[in-house]
Design an enzyme around this catalytic site. Structure first.
Site, PDB file in Angstrom:
ATOM      1  N   LYS A 195      -0.412  -1.044  15.006  1.00  0.00           N
ATOM      2  CA  LYS A 195      -0.339  -2.570  15.540  1.00  0.00           C
ATOM      3  C   LYS A 195      -1.514  -3.387  14.965  1.00  0.00           C
ATOM      4  O   LYS A 195      -1.386  -4.525  14.562  1.00  0.00           O
ATOM      5  CB  LYS A 195      -0.663  -2.472  17.098  1.00  0.00           C
ATOM      6  CG  LYS A 195      -0.648  -3.680  17.750  1.00  0.00           C
ATOM      7  CD  LYS A 195      -1.267  -3.579  19.006  1.00  0.00           C
ATOM      8  CE  LYS A 195      -1.720  -4.997  19.333  1.00  0.00           C
ATOM      9  NZ  LYS A 195      -3.107  -5.179  20.146  1.00  0.00           N
ATOM     10  N   ASP A 249       2.195  -5.487  21.446  1.00  0.00           N
ATOM     11  CA  ASP A 249       1.587  -5.296  22.386  1.00  0.00           C
ATOM     12  C   ASP A 249       1.994  -4.954  23.768  1.00  0.00           C
ATOM     13  O   ASP A 249       3.275  -5.192  23.992  1.00  0.00           O
ATOM     14  CB  ASP A 249       0.377  -5.955  22.180  1.00  0.00           C
ATOM     15  CG  ASP A 249       0.905  -7.580  22.845  1.00  0.00           C
ATOM     16  OD1 ASP A 249       1.993  -7.628  23.219  1.00  0.00           O
ATOM     17  OD2 ASP A 249      -0.035  -8.483  22.974  1.00  0.00           O
TER      18      ASP A 249
END
Length: 223
Positions: A121, A139
């Site tokens: 991420k 997220d």
């Protein structure tokens, strides 16, 4: 509503609400963005934005960062949480950037993911926001919205990212993932959710999610 219709409605609505979209983490270049994103793990953007000016006043590039001790870094970043792991990651990745990349942050997902404390991420955020390379960082906010909108099964963020990349046009990814984050925070939070304000989910939401919402809203006792 078909998935294609949902996707079109979602993109159109988000573009109306957020024609211009700010990047949540304050930074001035790829290195300061990388450090800010690393610090944001299990913390909030607000907290990170309070701490990074203190850290970057002492070290805003890898050469200055490795002149600090890990203890000095840890003392500064303590309020964001996980400071022992994050300070070690910041110090070690700064040294690797100096040794292997001439002090520059590589514009490459695979290279970024080899750096200490940098996961998929974090690497996705850096390539998309610092270098403009199409990526779709997922997220908790995007994961929640993709499930509420019936666009992903909600099992894990890996699947959510695959579904997002499959459904949304590649040229929209970088702006769209930020639009969804801002929308989720403002109109579709995990707690204190008011569906009347959440125009996208109200119209394009997963039926089971909407049914559950209305079920909880019903008065439990008869007058």
């Amino acid at each position: 509503m078909t998935k294609t219709q949902k996707v079109a409605f979602i993109m159109e609505t988000l573009e109306e609400i957020y024609p211009e979209i700010p990047i949540p983490l304050d930074h001035k270049d790829p290195y300061t963005l990388l450090i800010a994103v690393l610090l944001s793990a299990q913390s909030t953007d607000v907290r990170v934005n309070q701490i990074t000016p203190l850290l970057f006043a002492k070290a805003d590039n890898p050469y200055a960062m490795v002149r600090l001790t890990r203890e000095e870094i840890q003392d500064i970043i303590r309020p964001v949480g996980l400071s022992p792991m994050k300070s070690r990651g910041i110090y070690e990745l700064s040294q690797i950037l100096i040794d292997s990349y001439g002090g520059e942050v590589p514009a490459d997902m695979a290279a970024l993911e080899t750096l200490p404390a940098v996961g998929h991420k974090t690497a996705s955020v850096v390539v998309s926001q610092a270098f403009g390379i199409p990526a779709f960082p997922v997220d908790t906010h995007i994961h929640r919205m993709m499930y509420r909108w019936g666009l992903s099964n909600g099992k894990n963020v890996v699947q959510t990212e695959k579904d997002a990349k499959r459904l949304f046009p590649k040229e929209k990814w970088n702006k769209l993932h930020l639009q969804i984050i801002w929308y989720a925070r403002q109109y579709s939070p995990a707690r204190g959710w008011d569906l009347e304000k959440d125009v996208i989910t109200k119209k394009a939401g997963r039926k089971s999610v909407l049914d559950e919402y209305y079920k909880k809203k019903k008065p439990s006792s008869k007058s």
